[in-house]
Design a protein around this motif. Structure first.
Motif, PDB file in Angstrom:
ATOM      1  N   ASN A  83       0.751  -1.175   0.017  1.00  0.00           N
ATOM      2  CA  ASN A  83      -0.031   0.125   0.069  1.00  0.00           C
ATOM      3  C   ASN A  83       1.159   1.312  -0.007  1.00  0.00           C
ATOM      4  O   ASN A  83       1.927   1.135   0.439  1.00  0.00           O
ATOM      5  N   ASP A  84       0.265   2.309  -0.411  1.00  0.00           N
ATOM      6  CA  ASP A  84       1.045   3.598  -0.498  1.00  0.00           C
ATOM      7  C   ASP A  84       1.179   4.378   0.772  1.00  0.00           C
ATOM      8  O   ASP A  84       0.537   3.963   1.878  1.00  0.00           O
ATOM      9  N   PRO A 105       9.507  11.561  -4.743  1.00  0.00           N
ATOM     10  CA  PRO A 105       8.093  11.645  -3.884  1.00  0.00           C
ATOM     11  C   PRO A 105       7.838  10.058  -3.520  1.00  0.00           C
ATOM     12  O   PRO A 105       7.045   9.927  -2.390  1.00  0.00           O
ATOM     13  N   LEU A 106       8.549   9.106  -3.944  1.00  0.00           N
ATOM     14  CA  LEU A 106       8.313   7.624  -3.435  1.00  0.00           C
ATOM     15  C   LEU A 106       9.094   7.342  -2.317  1.00  0.00           C
ATOM     16  O   LEU A 106       8.961   6.067  -1.851  1.00  0.00           O
ATOM     17  N   SER A 139      11.187   3.803   1.362  1.00  0.00           N
ATOM     18  CA  SER A 139      10.584   3.771   0.286  1.00  0.00           C
ATOM     19  C   SER A 139       9.589   2.953  -0.137  1.00  0.00           C
ATOM     20  O   SER A 139       9.153   2.175   0.351  1.00  0.00           O
ATOM     21  N   TRP A 140       8.723   3.718  -1.115  1.00  0.00           N
ATOM     22  CA  TRP A 140       7.540   3.042  -1.656  1.00  0.00           C
ATOM     23  C   TRP A 140       7.982   2.828  -3.125  1.00  0.00           C
ATOM     24  O   TRP A 140       7.161   2.435  -3.873  1.00  0.00           O
ATOM     25  N   LYS A 188      12.618  -0.317   1.980  1.00  0.00           N
ATOM     26  CA  LYS A 188      13.347  -0.149   3.293  1.00  0.00           C
ATOM     27  C   LYS A 188      13.693   1.448   3.190  1.00  0.00           C
ATOM     28  O   LYS A 188      13.063   2.100   2.681  1.00  0.00           O
ATOM     29  N   GLY A 189      14.480   1.715   3.913  1.00  0.00           N
ATOM     30  CA  GLY A 189      14.925   3.172   4.136  1.00  0.00           C
ATOM     31  C   GLY A 189      15.960   3.232   5.119  1.00  0.00           C
ATOM     32  O   GLY A 189      16.802   2.537   5.435  1.00  0.00           O
ATOM     33  N   TRP A 190      15.977   4.564   5.713  1.00  0.00           N
ATOM     34  CA  TRP A 190      16.914   5.052   6.768  1.00  0.00           C
ATOM     35  C   TRP A 190      16.545   5.828   7.674  1.00  0.00           C
ATOM     36  O   TRP A 190      15.464   6.585   7.766  1.00  0.00           O
ATOM     37  N   LEU A 191      17.358   5.797   8.997  1.00  0.00           N
ATOM     38  CA  LEU A 191      17.189   6.985   9.746  1.00  0.00           C
ATOM     39  C   LEU A 191      18.532   7.443  10.103  1.00  0.00           C
ATOM     40  O   LEU A 191      19.521   6.982  10.141  1.00  0.00           O
TER      41      LEU A 191
END
Length: 996
Positions: A839-840, A918-919, A937-938, A989-992
């Motif tokens: 889902n977004d 934007p994603l 990230s999406w 995934k992503g980052w802090l």
């Protein structure tokens, strides 16, 4: 039954005698495996030398068709199954059984209700085994009609006390019942007064106990001063009884002291509803049925000890009244807490009519309503009232960050809310005239008003109220003064485009509002009657109702009790809702189609509005309050860094679902120790379903369908054997054999629930509750919040919901279903079946995070997506699933110092940190000299992003700034990034990142 007697006619005289045999009833200590052998057995002693033992068991069974259920015989000495068995007669009164006594003299066990559990472990189907033929043919031929009974029934044993049928489920025989009726040939009904310790359980059979006692017109009991004393009047209807009523006279002592009749009541016929309205119920009893009438005496604390006498009168329509002499001895002892601490005495039935916490007192953090001219102000919001009584404008005053209030108003509407009544004759809208609106009541928590509007042939009476949390209730009564043909009746909610970015409801999952919506009513399969439309800091939920609205069931059971189609809005299949752009507005057009109203016809176009957000987001509570969702050793919990323990049901201190009153002393001991260690404890407790271990199960069953929903029965064996039929089997805990029954919805059990929560706060010291989906409305929620937060108690409430957007739940969004409760929650946990991967961000924001409503949340399904969660300040919750360990994130919070930071979400236009994709949105947590950046990230594949940073807004000198990715277990490897670096972001995934 007659068929069975004919098959064994040669033993008729013995069987008749056996029927009168008195049998010893005992209970075991789970001495056998009930899940393979059943809950009941006859212990039979054989002292003969024959190869065939014959026994007649006068079991007096309440279940139907015993002949269709298996008999299992076991040798008590060897524990081996006896295969050579022949049943001569199996009926409800007795079983005539032959078997081979393999070990000769001694005891044999005859199990007569064996079952197996099929289906899901938490929703079992108890299936009773059918008869089987295991006997050897040669042995069968040795069983002749000349064999006399040569074994005796030593006892009838239940596997434990909870499963026993004795004494109220041991049926009278047909002959006994006939003899009873012959003694009372003229009576249209018989009355059997019964003590509270023997709740009436059967409605189709007279218990043997009543045959032995006989009907009576007298009852005597003993109560302490201040006790709520209960008793039953069992009514057996020989003929149909309609509108059974119980009336009471004063109870008077020999010294002239009285207990006024007003202190006596019958819960079956009168009381107080969950919303503090008078309750009156018409009790009808079909011919041949039994009805328990539960009565209570609220003995005053000041009552003079002594013996009090009076008359209780039973009356049914067109039948003679029957007086029952009531004698109550009041002791010199003062009951503790009205006897509520001894619920097995049914003292808590008084709670069914409680009005505790029904006042409109404002609940923190909300503020008192203020009325100035035509505008009502409340926390973060204002509502202007138009001349016709409908909203002229609604404004919110929350910052886009949702962490504080603003002085800048944000309008929800472009023009006032209004109706259109279109004439069928002219095709033009009727013009309404209004006399203006008037206040009908006003206090700090609620302001009510009314308006009368008229047009040719029609009158519209508007009654409305606004409460301190932003809930607006409209009752719109349209009366035809003459016959009026109408082409259309619509209500328009003209949303400002700036307050209509997102939407959920009406077949739409949460996210960006589609350009156009064209929705039709479908109550049989859709639990949908409105939507939420809004932006993060301004929004409105609307729901369409009429005067017949009944809350449907939820959580897997919607299809068994769906919405009722509103006569007005639905209008057969003519009604619906369209949403789309019209001029400057996003217009919600609720239409009901063509109709003719005849003179005197009345239609109710009722609706609710809930203004969002409710309050600013409390980020500091999110960082400091860390739930441990499991019963465990307190030192182990403390070591994790958790601060609040959630005690689910199904453990030794809270074994029974939604009934935390039996092991309350163990619970109190645990909570006392937790408090000494600086931990808070919340418990699982709601009303969607109720444990079969509740002391009040059968008094509640006597109320018909008021508390328990009608249904097809089934489920775990205890329910089938003791409740019988007409219920919905709910959650089951195999470890405790706790079988719940579905609650019917809005009823007086909610009064009990509020009183019970109050008792738990006062006597056990709970710090709040964990709600696992909810089956009550906002009235009960407000009452619960009041009793939980009294006297400085924290009253923490978190709500879990499995995703309700599916067939069995009627395709309703959890946020839509529970939004009326959001003002009183501290956290969301949404939940099982929420898809965090596919889902977004807009779905996360609207359906999961809680942020547009002033809340924050946590994730559940598969441990959630921890990278995406942190964009909304969410983690998962330990230790409910294997991969749900938020401790690495908690450590980052502590190391960075999250307390006091300002959360600025990616949805905020002036967020100082943005990405070029934007994603891959960025949310920041800002404090003096440092910022924590959450990236998620999406994008559909691995990507890279660059940060765009407003250093001045951050208050950080870019020349001295360092961007660090701290090393976080199971999240990211530590490294340092250049300020202009292309940062790689893995899919999903992503980052802090920390900038200092």
């Amino acid at each position: 039954m007659k068929k069975g007697l004919m098959l064994a006619g040669f033993t008729f005289s013995f069987l008749a005698a056996a029927t009168a045999q008195q049998v010893k009833y005992t209970v075991g200590n789970n001495n056998w495996d009930a899940d393979s052998l059943g809950n009941h057995r006859a212990v039979v002693t054989f002292n003969g030398t024959d190869k065939v033992a014959r026994v007649v068991i006068p079991w007096r069974r309440r279940d139907e068709h015993p002949e269709l259920k298996r008999i299992i015989i076991q040798d008590a000495q060897t524990q081996k199954k006896i295969t050579n068995v022949k049943t001569l007669v199996l009926n409800r009164e007795q079983g005539d059984i032959c078997f081979e006594p393999a070990s000769g003299k001694g005891n044999y066990y005859i199990y007569y209700l064996p079952y197996k559990n099929e289906g899901r472990s938490n929703y079992p189907r108890g299936v009773y085994l059918t008869p089987e033929q295991t006997a050897d043919n040669n042995w069968l031929q040795s069983v002749t009609a000349t064999i006399k009974p040569n074994a005796i029934v030593k006892e009838l044993e239940a596997v434990d006390a909870f499963n026993t049928f004795y004494p109220m489920e041991v049926i009278a025989t047909v002959a006994e019942q006939q003899q009873l009726l012959l003694k009372h040939p003229a009576a249209g009904y018989l009355v059997f007064p019964e003590d509270r310790q023997f709740p009436i359980k059967m409605t189709d059979d007279l218990p043997q106990r009543w045959i032995q006692k006989g009907p009576s017109q007298a009852f005597a009991g003993e109560a302490d001063k201040g006790e709520y004393y209960t008793f039953q009047l069992g009514v057996y209807a020989r003929n149909e009884m309609k509108d059974v009523q119980i009336s009471f006279a004063d109870l008077t002592s020999t010294t002239g002291k009285t207990i006024p009749a007003a202190q006596l009541n019958c819960i079956n016929t009168n009381g107080t509803t969950y919303d503090a309205q008078p309750f009156a119920n018409k009790v009808n009893v079909a011919a041949g049925k039994i009805q328990a009438m539960w009565c209570g005496i609220d003995v005053p604390q000041t009552a003079t000890p002594g013996t009090y006498k009076g008359i209780v009168t039973i009356k049914a329509a067109d039948m003679p009244a029957m007086p029952v002499r009531l004698t109550l001895t009041v002791t010199n002892k003062l009951a503790v807490n009205s006897g509520f601490n001894e619920p097995w005495k049914q003292t808590r039935l008084k709670w069914l009519n409680s009005t505790l916490a029904q006042d409109n007192a404002v609940i923190a953090p909300y503020t008192a309503l203020e009325l100035k001219d035509s505008v009502i102000s409340l926390l973060g919001r204002k509502v202007g009232i138009n001349k016709d009584g409908f909203p002229a404008q609604i404004q919110t005053f929350f910052t886009p960050e949702m962490t504080s209030l603003s002085t800048q108003a944000k309008n929800i509407f472009t023009e006032p809310v209004h109706f259109h009544f279109t004439s069928a004759a002219t095709g033009k809208d009727l013009k309404w005239e209004s006399q203006g609106w008037q206040i009908t009541s006003k206090d700090a928590g609620k302001i009510s008003w009314k308006a009368i509007n008229t047009t040719a042939g029609l009158q519209m009476e508007v009654n409305a109220s606004l409460e301190f949390d932003g809930f607006i209730d409209y009752t719109v009564k349209v009366t035809a003064l003459d016959e009026v043909g109408l082409k259309e009746i619509t209500m328009h909610l003209p949303f400002d485009k700036g307050a209509a970015k997102y939407m959920m409801g009406l077949n739409q999952k949460g996210g960006v509002r589609p350009e156009k919506i064209d929705w039709k009513w479908d109550v049989k399969s859709k639990n949908q009657d409105g939507a939420w439309i809004g932006d993060v800091n301004a929004g409105l939920q609307f729901t369409l109702r009429d005067e017949n609205y009944v809350r449907p069931l939820n959580t897997n059971f919607y299809l068994q009790k769906p919405l009722l189609l509103p006569t007005s809005w639905g209008n057969g299949d003519k009604g619906g809702i369209t949403i789309g752009e019209k001029g400057k507005a996003i217009l919600v057009n609720s239409y009901s189609g063509e109709r003719t109203m005849h003179k005197g016809d009345v239609l109710y176009y009722n609706f609710h509005l809930i203004i969002t957000p409710f309050h600013p987001v409390n980020t500091d509570f999110q960082w400091a309050t860390r739930f441990y969702h499991k019963y465990n050793n307190l030192d182990s919990i403390k070591a994790t860094g958790a601060t609040v323990v959630n005690i689910h049901h199904g453990n030794e201190i809270n074994p029974w679902i939604n009934y935390p009153f039996i092991e309350w002393k163990k619970m109190k001991d645990y909570i006392d120790v937790a408090h000494s260690k600086g931990l808070k404890v919340k418990i699982y407790n709601t009303v969607r379903e109720l444990s079969d271990h509740a002391w009040e199960t059968f008094p509640l069953r006597s109320l018909g369908h008021e508390v328990y929903s009608p249904g097809k029965g089934g489920g775990f064996s205890w329910l089938q054997e003791h409740v019988g039929k007409d219920y919905i089997a709910a959650w089951f805990v195999p470890e405790f054999k706790d079988a719940a029954i579905i609650n019917s919805g809005m009823n007086r059990w909610h009064n009990y629930y509020v009183e019970g929560m109050n008792w738990l706060v006062q006597n056990v010291g709970i710090d709040g509750i964990y709600l696992d989906d909810v089956a009550f409305d906002r009235i009960t929620m407000k009452r619960i919040k009041r009793v939980l937060t009294q006297d400085g108690h924290p009253g923490i409430i978190d709500l879990h919901s499995a995703n309700q957007y599916n067939k069995t739940d009627g395709f309703i969004n959890s946020g839509m279903l529970y939004m009326e409760h959001f003002p009183y929650l501290n956290r969301l946990w949404f939940g099982e079946y929420f898809d965090y991967e596919n889902n977004d961000p807009d779905f996360f924001l609207t359906e999961v995070s809680g942020i547009p409503f002033g809340l924050m949340g946590e994730m559940l399904q598969d441990g959630g997506n921890q990278w995406r969660g942190m964009v909304y300040g969410m983690t998962n919750r330990m230790p409910w699933t294997e991969n749900s360990d938020p401790r690495p994130i908690w450590k980052v919070w502590d190391d960075f110092g999250m307390q006091g930071t300002k959360m600025i979400g990616y949805w905020v236009d002036n967020n100082p940190v943005k990405t070029n994709n934007p994603l891959v949105p960025a949310t920041i947590y800002k404090k003096d000299g440092a910022v924590l950046i959450s990236l998620a990230s999406w994008a559909k594949e691995d990507t890279t992003i660059k940060l765009s940073i407003d250093w001045k807004a951050l208050g950080i000198d870019p020349a001295k700034a360092v961007i660090t990715a701290p090393d976080i277990r199971n999240f990211q490897q530590g490294q340092v990034f250049d300020k202009d670096a292309a940062i790689p972001v893995a899919k999903n995934k992503g980052w802090l990142l920390i900038i200092r």
